[in-house]
Design a protein around this motif. Structure first.
Motif, short mmCIF file in Angstrom:
data_model
loop_
_atom_site.label_atom_id
_atom_site.label_comp_id
_atom_site.label_asym_id
_atom_site.label_seq_id
_atom_site.Cartn_x
_atom_site.Cartn_y
_atom_site.Cartn_z
N LEU A 148 2.09 1.84 -3.49
CA LEU A 148 1.02 2.38 -4.33
C LEU A 148 0.77 3.85 -4.02
CD1 LEU A 148 -1.93 -0.15 -4.61
CD2 LEU A 148 -0.41 0.70 -6.39
N CYS A 149 0.73 4.16 -2.75
CA CYS A 149 0.47 5.54 -2.33
C CYS A 149 1.56 6.45 -2.89
CB CYS A 149 0.43 5.61 -0.81
SG CYS A 149 -0.04 7.20 -0.19
N MET A 197 0.84 -1.21 0.00
CA MET A 197 0.00 0.00 0.00
C MET A 197 0.87 1.25 0.00
SD MET A 197 -3.04 -0.55 -0.29
CE MET A 197 -3.22 -2.15 -1.00
N SER A 253 -5.12 3.80 -1.42
CA SER A 253 -4.10 3.14 -0.60
C SER A 253 -3.95 3.86 0.73
CB SER A 253 -2.77 3.08 -1.34
OG SER A 253 -2.50 4.28 -1.98
#
Lengths: 500, 128
Positions: free
Chosen positions: A120-121, A117, A147
């Protein structure tokens, strides 16, 4: 083609690839290694891009060699390269920190998902900054937001779930408002490329759909950047998210949203519309002052250390948007510099607080919620942590020698330029509120007696070193401003020239 | 007047859905109902994009002598992306609602707020 020609694509693709790899590996340690490698590579790419922009000026990268405005363009100018450095640099420091920090805050079998995550962020935030396509901004915005909701929900307290849900609702409304605005712009111009939009909008500037688009985009982005009074999601999200997540978000997420606002105001709608035909500067001035005073005032009365600094973030965002209301190069410079400096200081503070949570939990008795009564005499037990928070706190106040002073100085210069002396008074007065809330911490940590039988228990080195890197950066950029102010000034001049 | 209404029929539907969705999000306290409202709100945007892309009698943009009027395919592609985003948001929101139900035992917003406030008071003053 050499590698350096493809830096704009690599900037986003590397962290983006690291996320699914982390999921596939299903192993905390491996996921950590690969996402950290992705973030460091992104940081290296950002440095490369920053240097390239210095040499050749604005970089335009055509994805898949489709020429803009038909293809998607990645566009790196001075402002974008500066924000890329902030985002990827923060990620490069926070990721090594999170290894030791999430050990106590997130169940071990979920660690690989945390890293995925995070990757992705990071990719989403970098994508928002680098892309030159308006719809692409929305897609990256949602990648980073989704995310972020997951990252916040990973917090140990159950209130993290409620905070994440609330942020999901408000964030989605914000993003949908944004995409409605983009839709109107597309209907009016038939293009999504930001540069192309800016040129074509000039012909239809006064039409009602364009004004509606401006309203939707401004309100939508203001929700994401937590402009007072649209900040309701922020305090709980920051308070209950895992420490490393709070530090990363405080330094980057709201800042990238401010970047989007600056980009759309100056590069798309243009200064004439924003500053001369509409009362937006006055509106922004009012909201910024409200944030500076109300949010800082609320911060003083918080019992939870993290929540206090979360409200302080809302107040500090007020200073950044205040700079936007001036319609001058100096005002814009102040905004951009403060965006960077405040990101550094807040990252430092939240990283140190994370160390505090781990250090105090070492005895097992302390819950992760840091209320002030648990911090009595903390300076004796954790001298380095507390001293770091004080230094970064001084930057929040804007004491000379810290980064916060530099940005407030430029804000005051911009206010004087316009002959608005009362704003100078307001800036100084609201800084006193920052003194009050930082002092609350100092008083409890330094002057209250520590509970019986507590020895020295500094936070682990793995947490202290990244946090202190941020503290040192805060002080460094307070003394040597050539990088921050130089970049911001150049970026502001570029934007204002284009926007005329 | 009526004719004008029908001329802008698709916009009327869009605005109606948009406002309905937003109202549900704000007015309902049930976490699931809020998500339903959010979905309606997002769906209205799909219509906002796609409806103006269609020209009456327009075909897909195929370069051939017998076709003169083309509909714009780009909004469809954009909205395909937006639909994916909407589905992901809904899925995540529902997942959070499940977790909230496990942690709090309720999915009513006012009850959750009351529980949170009670907890906060306890942290502030543990003896009470």
């Amino acid at each position: 083609m050499s590698l350096s020609a493809h830096l704009p694509a690599l900037q986003v693709v590397l962290p983006l690839l690291s996320a699914p790899l982390a999921v596939l590996l299903r192993h905390g340690g491996l996921a950590f290694a690969i996402v950290t490698a992705g973030a460091w590579a992104a940081f290296a790419a950002a440095i490369g891009l920053w240097l390239q922009v210095g040499e050749v000026g604005t970089i335009s990268y055509h994805i898949g060699s489709w020429a803009p405005p038909w293809g998607i363009e990645y566009r790196v100018d001075r402002l974008a390269s500066f924000i890329l450095l902030l985002v990827s640099g923060t990620a490069a420091i926070v990721l090594p920190y999170s290894r030791a920090s999430i050990e106590r805050e997130i169940p071990r079998d979920l660690h690989y998902l945390y890293y995925a995550m995070f990757g992705l962020c990071l990719a989403g935030l970098l994508g928002i900054t680098i892309t030159g396509d308006a719809f692409n901004v929305f897609v990256f915005l949602e990648i980073s937001s989704l995310s972020t909701y997951v990252l916040i929900a990973l917090g140990r307290d159950r209130r993290a779930l409620a905070a994440s849900y609330r942020y999901l609702i408000m964030g989605t409304i914000g993003a949908t408002f944004f995409v409605i605005g983009i839709g109107f712009l597309y209907l009016m111009t038939g293009t999504l490329n930001i540069v192309d939009l800016g040129e074509r909008l000039r012909a239809v500037q006064d039409s009602r759909p364009v004004l509606v688009a401006l309203a939707f985009i401004t309100v939508g982005v203001s929700l994401k950047l937590a402009l007072f009074p649209l900040h309701q999601w922020l305090p709980n999200a920051y308070t209950y998210a895992p420490s490393a997540v709070t530090a990363f978000l405080a330094a980057t997420a709201t800042k990238v949203s401010i970047y989007v606002l600056i980009r759309f105001w100056f590069s798309v709608f243009g200064e004439t519309l924003i500053f001369h035909k509409l009362p937006l500067p006055q509106l922004m001035l009012g909201l910024s002052l409200a944030a500076m005073f109300a949010a800082s005032f609320i911060a003083i009365f918080q019992d939870n250390l993290k929540r206090m600094f979360a409200y302080s973030s809302v107040g500090q965002i007020g200073y950044i948007t205040l700079g936007l209301s001036f319609d001058s190069v100096h005002g814009l410079t102040a905004s951009i510099v403060h965006l960077f400096n405040h990101g550094m200081a807040k990252a430092a503070i939240f990283l140190l607080i994370g160390g505090m949570v781990v250090g105090l939990a070492g005895r097992g008795a302390v819950s992760p919620v840091l209320t002030f009564d648990k911090l009595a005499g903390l300076a004796k037990r954790m001298p380095l942590t507390c001293f770091g928070i004080v230094l970064a706190g001084l930057s929040l106040i804007g004491v000379p020698g810290t980064a916060g002073f530099v940005s407030k100085w430029y804000l005051i210069v911009a206010a004087l330029e316009q002959g608005q002396f009362w704003i100078v008074g307001a800036i100084l007065l609201s800084s006193l509120l920052a003194v009050a809330y930082v002092w609350r911490f100092v008083e409890v940590a330094y002057f209250h007696a520590a509970p019986e039988g507590s020895g020295k228990q500094e936070a682990p080195l793995g947490l202290l070193i990244p946090a202190w890197l941020m503290v040192i950066a805060t002080t460094w950029f307070g003394l040597d401003t050539s990088f921050t102010v130089g970049s911001a000034l150049e970026a502001a001049q570029q934007l204002v020239r284009v926007g005329k | 007047m009526i004719g004008e209404l029908f001329e802008h029929f698709s916009y009327l539907v869009t605005v109606f859905l948009m406002v309905t969705g937003l109202y549900i999000v704000i007015a309902r306290g049930n976490l699931i109902k809020k998500l339903v409202g959010l979905s309606i709100f997002q769906t209205s945007v799909y219509l906002l994009y796609i409806a103006p892309g269609k020209l009456l009698g327009g075909t897909a943009p195929i370069l051939a002598p017998q076709y003169g009027i083309y509909s714009n395919p780009l909004p469809h592609v954009l909205i395909l992306t937006a639909i994916v985003v909407g589905v992901a948001t809904l899925a995540l929101g529902l997942a959070l609602a499940v977790r909230i139900r496990e942690a709090y035992g309720t999915i009513e917003e006012d009850e959750i707020t009351a529980l949170d406030n009670a907890r906060q008071d306890m942290e502030r003053d543990p003896d009470r």
